[in-house]
Each structure stands twice: as structure tokens, then as C-alpha cells.
Design an enzyme around this catalytic site. Structure first.
Site, mmCIF file in Angstrom:
data_model
loop_
_atom_site.group_PDB
_atom_site.id
_atom_site.type_symbol
_atom_site.label_atom_id
_atom_site.label_comp_id
_atom_site.label_asym_id
_atom_site.label_seq_id
_atom_site.Cartn_x
_atom_site.Cartn_y
_atom_site.Cartn_z
ATOM 1 N N SER A 92 0.838 -1.196 0.000
ATOM 2 C CA SER A 92 0.000 0.000 0.000
ATOM 3 C C SER A 92 0.879 1.254 0.000
ATOM 4 C CB SER A 92 -0.961 -0.048 1.197
ATOM 5 O OG SER A 92 -2.010 0.870 1.036
ATOM 6 N N ASP A 144 -9.500 -5.103 -4.988
ATOM 7 C CA ASP A 144 -8.879 -3.938 -4.368
ATOM 8 C C ASP A 144 -9.232 -2.680 -5.156
ATOM 9 O OD1 ASP A 144 -7.247 -2.140 -3.065
ATOM 10 O OD2 ASP A 144 -5.373 -3.181 -3.514
#
Length: 328
Positions: free
Chosen positions: A172, A271
Site C-alpha cells: 500500500s 482492491d
């Protein structure tokens, strides 16, 4: 939605900025991080995995530390070293949290590598680009351990690490840090002539002033990715098109110059930032970068599923693939 204006309250301690459910900043300077996992100590010979961990200080000024992980040693072979940058939007999570501690006990037991999980400074107490400098300094410190007489010698690295196989990795926001450290590694030498071998981008966080792929056209400026960047780096030159968050922005360093000779970009089908990972992979591919480049996609999974559930079927599948990447 992020807010920088005070919110009315009878309490003199007022919220002056927030990203709801993620972070609140109060008028007295205190910060609340509701999603922060609890902190846990390092451990020797973790019972399920045999992995040992310990915390070390890299620098006192600025404050920079890390948690090291060492697998149960069965041979005298020197092991790949993965310098890792945790996720959390640059403003929460920690190398010392239970989430990452549990993940790396599993990861290291399966991949047979040494992990240096970096505790970099967080926003808003330390706005970007502080974390980029911290993570570059951590990589330099690891490289310096290869000298014959390193300052602040760390025996787990000097005795068991293979300095010809140094990798960086992150998930991330940590994946974004990987990019920025790799850019620097392409132009600045590491101590002792150490070379970065490769990079792992797990569900990396990137953004731009324009939506891509499946990102909604309307409301883009209210997206979480947009809000986070403005929160952690409000003075960024170019704003959301700063090259640190938009690697293909005008004036951004050429991706052909990334340090290392192998890259894997990992994405998850469910995602919300999946398309940004693919976008980055395609941009590196088109740049003329000369290394080995791989895209790993897991359908049916959401953001950083392997961090939250490392022992799940798909979590273990990704971890084992990354183990091959580190040893190939």
C-alpha cells in the site's frame, strides 16, 4: 472526507483535521488513529514458526528503528535481505504492531530470508517527505553492514545476510515508498558499493489528478487516495501530480532508471487501487527498464489480504511466490 477546518464542539479539544474512521487530529496537537493495531514485543523462537525477532535503533536523530526477523537456521547459507516498508497511508501502522509481527513470523518461516521491517516517521507529526528519507537511510544502513568493520554492527545481518541479494518491499503506502526508494537507488550509490537486487510492490498506492481504469470519473477529488495524499503531504509541489505519488507525471524521473534488476508488482482483483498497480506495471514495462518485470494478480481478494490473513490459502500462495522471487 478530510477536513482542515475546526469542527464546532462544546469541548475545547476540537477536531481540526480528520479522515473519518482512519485518523483525527485535535486542536491540542493530539492524534487518534482508530485503526491502529496493538503493539507487541519482539520474540525469540516464535513457537509456531521458530522465527526470532528483535528491535534495533538505526538512528537517534532523526529517530529511526526497525524490527529484524531471522528464520530458524538449518544451514550456514547466507540469506536474502528484505528491507520492508509497512502500509497504513503514511499516517498509521507500525513495524512493531501485531498485524505486521504476525505477518512476518509467517512470511519469514516460509521464505527463509532476513527481514528488516522499518519504523519510519508518520504523518501528520512528520509530514512527507520525511518517511522517504527515513526508508532510504534504513536501506543505506543495511548496505553499510556489509563492510569489514561496520559502525553499529548487527550480527544477524553480518553473520547471516547475503549482501548480493538485498531487496526492498512494501504494501500500500509502503509500496509507494518502494518506488521512491528505487528511484533514488537508480541514481545514488549505496555504501560499500552494494547494489539493490529487486523490489516487491504489494498493492502499491499511487494516484493522479485524472482517474484511470475503473476509478469513478465524478468525485475523484473526494476519493480516499486523493484525500490521504493531501493530508500527509499538503505542501507537495504539483499536489496530487507530484512525481512521488504520480510516477508518470510531467517531470517525473524516468522509470527506466529504477534501481534493481527485478520487480514484482502484486495486485488483488477486489482492491479499489488494483488498477493503479497495473498502471504502474505497464508504465515500467513501457519505460524501457531493462530488468525482469512480473505482475502477480489474485482474483477474489481485497487490499493487502496477505497482511491480514497470511495463513489463508491465497495469502500463503502469494508469500510462497515472493519466496521464489527472493531466491530465484
Amino acid at each position: 472526507m478530510a477536513s482542515t477546518a475546526p469542527i464546532a464542539s462544546d469541548n475545547p479539544k476540537e477536531i481540526v483535521a480528520e479522515i473519518p474512521t482512519y485518523i483525527r487530529v485535535f486542536s491540542d496537537g493530539t492524534v487518534e488513529r482508530p485503526r491502529q493495531a496493538p503493539f507487541v514485543p519482539a520474540s525469540i523462537d516464535d513457537p509456531p514458526t521458530g522465527v526470532s525477532s528483535k528491535d534495533i535503533v538505526i538512528s537517534h536523530n532523526p529517530p529511526l528503528s526497525a524490527r529484524l526477523y531471522l528464520p530458524k537456521l538449518t544451514t550456514l547459507d547466507h540469506l536474502p535481505i528484505l528491507v520492508y516498508f509497512h502500509g497504513g497511508g503514511f499516517f498509521f501502522e507500525s513495524a512493531f504492531s501485531q498485524l505486521y509481527h504476525d505477518h512476518f513470523n509467517t512470511f519469514v518461516s516460509q521464505t527463509n530470508c532476513i527481514v528488516v521491517s522499518v519504523e519510519y516517521r508518520l504523518a501528520p507529526e512528520h509530514l512527507l517527505p520525511a518517511c522517504y528519507h527515513d526508508c532510504w537511510d534504513a536501506l543505506k544502513w543495511v548496505a553499510s553492514q556489509s563492510s569489514n568493520n561496520p559502525t553499529n554492527a548487527e550480527p544477524w545481518l553480518t553473520h547471516h545476510g547475503d549482501f548480493r541479494r538485498i531487496f526492498i518491499g512494501g504494501d500500500s503506502a509502503g509500496g509507494n515508498i518502494v518506488h521512491n526508494v528505487a528511484v533514488r537507488a537508480g541514481t545514488e550509490p549505496l555504501p560499500c558499493d552494494v547494489k539493490l537486487l529487486g523490489a516487491i510492490f504489494s498493492h502499491p498506492y499511487f494516484c493522479s489528478s485524472y482517474p484511470i481504469g475503473s476509478e469513478p470519473v465524478t468525485g475523484h477529488e473526494q476519493s480516499l487516495a486523493y484525500l490521504v495524499w493531501n493530508f500527509v503531504y499538503p505542501s507537495a509541489p504539483g499536489g496530487i501530480d507530484n512525481p512521488m505519488i504520480n510516477p508518470v507525471a510531467p517531470g517525473a524521473p524516468s522509470l527506466a532508471g529504477l534501481g534493481g534488476s527485478k520487480i514484482v508488482v502484486c495486485v488483488a482483483g477486489e482492491d479499489k487501487i488494483r488498477d493503479r498497480g497495473v498502471w504502474y506495471y505497464e508504465a515500467v514495462k513501457k519505460s524501457g527498464w531493462l530488468g525482469e518485470l512480473e505482475l502477480f494478480e489474485q482474483n477474489g481478494e481485497d487490499h493487502v489480504y496477505h497482511i491480514f490473513h497470511p495463513e489463508s490459502e491465497n495469502g500463503m500462495k502469494l508469500i510462497k511466490r515472493l519466496g521464489l522471487f527472493l531466491h530465484e
